[in-house]
Write an enzyme that holds these catalytic residues in place. Structure first.
Site, PDB file in Angstrom:
ATOM      1  N   LYS A   1      -2.778  39.923   1.546  1.00  0.00           N
ATOM      2  CA  LYS A   1      -3.307  39.809   2.905  1.00  0.00           C
ATOM      3  C   LYS A   1      -2.234  39.600   3.966  1.00  0.00           C
ATOM      4  CE  LYS A   1      -7.119  39.465   4.138  1.00  0.00           C
ATOM      5  NZ  LYS A   1      -8.054  38.353   4.012  1.00  0.00           N
TER       6      LYS A   1
ATOM      7  N   SER B   1      -2.473  34.832   3.272  1.00  0.00           N
ATOM      8  CA  SER B   1      -3.579  34.103   2.663  1.00  0.00           C
ATOM      9  C   SER B   1      -3.036  33.266   1.523  1.00  0.00           C
ATOM     10  CB  SER B   1      -4.616  35.103   2.132  1.00  0.00           C
ATOM     11  OG  SER B   1      -5.349  34.530   1.074  1.00  0.00           O
TER      12      SER B   1
ATOM     13  N   GLU C   1      -7.130  36.722  16.521  1.00  0.00           N
ATOM     14  CA  GLU C   1      -8.408  36.076  16.172  1.00  0.00           C
ATOM     15  C   GLU C   1      -8.550  34.747  16.911  1.00  0.00           C
ATOM     16  OE1 GLU C   1      -9.439  36.117  11.782  1.00  0.00           O
ATOM     17  OE2 GLU C   1      -7.457  37.015  11.749  1.00  0.00           O
TER      18      GLU C   1
ATOM     19  N   LYS D   1     -10.638  16.284  34.605  1.00  0.00           N
ATOM     20  CA  LYS D   1      -9.245  16.455  34.189  1.00  0.00           C
ATOM     21  C   LYS D   1      -9.025  17.039  32.799  1.00  0.00           C
ATOM     22  CE  LYS D   1      -8.110  12.727  37.182  1.00  0.00           C
ATOM     23  NZ  LYS D   1      -9.565  12.732  37.551  1.00  0.00           N
TER      24      LYS D   1
ATOM     25  N   SER E   1      -8.436   6.446  32.339  1.00  0.00           N
ATOM     26  CA  SER E   1      -8.077   7.872  32.239  1.00  0.00           C
ATOM     27  C   SER E   1      -6.585   8.059  31.979  1.00  0.00           C
ATOM     28  CB  SER E   1      -8.474   8.602  33.525  1.00  0.00           C
ATOM     29  OG  SER E   1      -7.949   7.935  34.659  1.00  0.00           O
TER      30      SER E   1
ATOM     31  N   THR F   1     -17.280  54.898  22.934  1.00  0.00           N
ATOM     32  CA  THR F   1     -18.354  54.172  23.618  1.00  0.00           C
ATOM     33  C   THR F   1     -19.300  53.758  22.492  1.00  0.00           C
ATOM     34  OG1 THR F   1     -19.702  56.132  23.974  1.00  0.00           O
ATOM     35  CG2 THR F   1     -18.185  55.565  25.750  1.00  0.00           C
ATOM     36  N   HIS F   2     -19.900  52.610  22.608  1.00  0.00           N
ATOM     37  CA  HIS F   2     -20.763  52.065  21.539  1.00  0.00           C
ATOM     38  C   HIS F   2     -20.001  51.950  20.211  1.00  0.00           C
ATOM     39  CE1 HIS F   2     -24.208  53.120  24.215  1.00  0.00           C
ATOM     40  NE2 HIS F   2     -23.445  54.171  24.486  1.00  0.00           N
TER      41      HIS F   2
HETATM   42  N1  ARG Z   1      -9.053   7.752  37.719  1.00  0.00           N
HETATM   43  C1  ARG Z   1      -9.869   8.160  38.827  1.00  0.00           C
HETATM   44  C2  ARG Z   1     -10.260   9.619  38.675  1.00  0.00           C
HETATM   45  O1  ARG Z   1      -9.620  10.257  37.961  1.00  0.00           O
HETATM   46  C3  ARG Z   1      -9.152   7.985  40.118  1.00  0.00           C
HETATM   47  C4  ARG Z   1     -10.012   7.743  41.277  1.00  0.00           C
HETATM   48  C5  ARG Z   1     -10.743   6.456  41.090  1.00  0.00           C
HETATM   49  N2  ARG Z   1     -11.394   6.003  42.257  1.00  0.00           N
HETATM   50  C6  ARG Z   1     -12.289   5.039  42.235  1.00  0.00           C
HETATM   51  N3  ARG Z   1     -12.813   4.678  43.344  1.00  0.00           N
HETATM   52  N4  ARG Z   1     -12.681   4.497  41.114  1.00  0.00           N
HETATM   53  O2  ARG Z   1     -11.176  10.111  39.283  1.00  0.00           O
END
Ligand code: ARG
Length: 465
Positions: A283, A277, A290, A325, A23, A155-156
């Site tokens: 334009k 555009s 948007e 995350k 991660s 309205t509408h």
């Molecule tokens: N990278 C992990 C997460 O974001 C951290 C926690 C990992 N814990 C574990 N026991 N593998 O959730």
């Protein structure tokens, strides 16, 4: 050095697994929170005599050096070390030697990651509160500058009754006010500390969770270690608030797009907030509203993504939770960018007061007032409604608006009509007649504006604490 958890393994990790499970690519954004959590943890470990003061000092110095290097962008994060927690721990060991290995005493990545996210959501919630306030200020400024401007109310998406443009803008002010209140309120739950919950069951070391909570500015510790490491409801809450807020932004954007069209021509967005555009030279496109409307989709999606990730998970931590995350980071980025654009775009838009007024003069949105007129002369509302319906139909057939009919024509429908009906039908009269609390009469809207300004002052104090 091999994996920090390598002891139990006889084979190295498959390369694809390494890439799939890492991660670090996105959780490096929590580096600052991770280091703050570690410093608090180590400080507490020394205070509780679990490590010595000297050891704590060296670890903290090492962590601060790493923090500086990360800020300077001079550290190569490695997928091999999976996530921000293990990357920093590894860097610490490289920096200060095996003593760095004491950092993780009485702690798990499970309470560590939860702590990081709590700190991050807290920080971002405060930032969003500030940004929402700037947008509210823009509504207040435009409402003040255009006080008295009359536009059709719908309205509408059919012309219904005329309203003050400031009244319409302040409607959004209050939506944003409630969004802000939700953000402020959520801090009560964001400010719980999971640190010290260990992997799931607590720790055998005599730690002081209240101390780390206080060092990190949390108001409370999670009373249950399983809960602390396995829920992400505070993230869901943030994503929900963000989704409601984006829905408000999206509705406003839709109106800005519509109002900028040649068909409405009620406002003109500043050139600096529009694009052209590549083929049609005439334009001027309202790309920003948007895209704000469009980006609402991903914010809603991020909420649904995490709800779905969490819905089937047994307690406590599961690797699925790493999926909390990217959606969060994406929502923060989207909301931040949206709010930053919105305030100056509202501030700089040009309001075409005359076009709004002309629109009101060319519709039947004063019809309700004729009904109310007959009611004040003693006719039951239902009967009055029926009569006015017929008058409107007659006027449409005659291709005339209601102000253009003669008194004789009115009297043909009811003998209760007198000359004063023509005053009652003037747009300004129609607006000012709605003098009920929260109504569109100028007098009411001015009061509302003062209330809005006051609430900005009160909110400022609340957030500053
Ligand atoms: N990278 C992990 C997460 O974001 C951290 C926690 C990992 N814990 C574990 N026991 N593998 O959730």
């Amino acid at each position: 050095m091999s994996k920090l958890w390598g002891g139990r393994f006889t084979k190295s990790t498959n390369q694809l697994v390494e890439e799939f499970t890492a991660s670090i690519e996105f959780d490096q954004q929590f580096a600052q929170e991770d280091i703050a959590g570690s410093i608090a943890h180590v400080t507490m470990l020394a205070e509780c005599s679990i490590i010595t003061n000297e050891e704590a000092k060296q670890i903290i110095t090492g962590l601060k050096t790493i923090e500086e290097k990360i800020k300077a962008g001079s550290v190569p994060f490695s997928v091999e070390d999976e996530d921000i927690h293990m990357n920093i721990e590894k860097m610490l060991i490289d920096e200060i030697g095996p003593l760095g290995g004491k950092l993780h005493t009485g702690r798990s990545r499970n309470d560590q990651v939860a702590t990081d996210i709590h700190l991050y959501v807290n920080k971002k919630t405060h930032e969003m509160i500030e940004l929402v306030t700037a947008v509210q200020q823009a509504f207040v400024n435009q409402a003040e500058a255009n006080m008295g401007v009359i536009m059709p109310g719908y309205t509408h998406l059919q012309r219904a009754q005329p309203v003050l443009f400031s009244h319409h803008l302040l409607a959004y002010f209050w939506m944003f006010e409630r969004d802000k209140q939700r953000l402020v309120d959520s801090l009560q739950r964001v400010n719980w500390s999971p640190l010290g919950s260990g992997a799931l069951a607590g720790t055998t070391f005599p730690i002081d969770r209240d101390r780390t909570a206080a060092l990190l500015g949390f108001d409370k510790v999670y009373p249950n270690s399983l809960d602390a490491v396995s829920d992400r409801d505070f993230v869901l809450e943030f994503l929900s608030i963000a989704s409601i807020l984006m829905t408000h932004i999206s509705r406003l954007s839709e109106e800005l797009v519509t109002w900028s069209s040649q068909e409405f021509d009620f406002i003109e967005l500043d050139d600096s907030f529009c694009t052209g555009s590549s083929i049609m030279p005439q334009k001027k496109n309202p790309d920003v509203p948007e895209l704000l409307r469009g980006k609402t989709g991903r914010v809603h999606g991020n909420l649904f993504g995490l709800l779905t990730v969490l819905k089937g998970l047994p307690l406590a931590y599961n690797k699925d939770m790493q999926e909390d995350k990217e959606g969060l980071l994406d929502t923060v980025k989207t909301l931040d960018g949206s709010l930053r654009l919105l305030a100056p775009m509202i501030e700089t838009m040009q309001v075409k007061q005359e076009n709004m007024y002309n629109a009101v003069e060319q519709d039947y949105s004063n019809a309700t007032d004729i009904a109310d007129y007959l009611v004040t002369k003693g006719l039951p509302f239902r009967q009055a409604h029926e009569i006015i319906g017929k008058i409107v139909l007659y006027a449409i057939q005659q291709k005339k608006f209601l102000l253009a009919l003669t008194l004789e024509e009115y009297q043909g429908f009811s003998s209760l009509f007198e000359e004063d009906i023509f005053d009652v039908l003037q747009p300004k009269h129609v607006v000012d007649a709605r003098n009920s609390l929260g109504g569109t009469a100028k007098n009411q809207v001015c009061k509302q504006l003062e209330e809005a300004k006051d609430s900005l002052k009160v909110d400022d104090q609340k957030v500053m604490g």
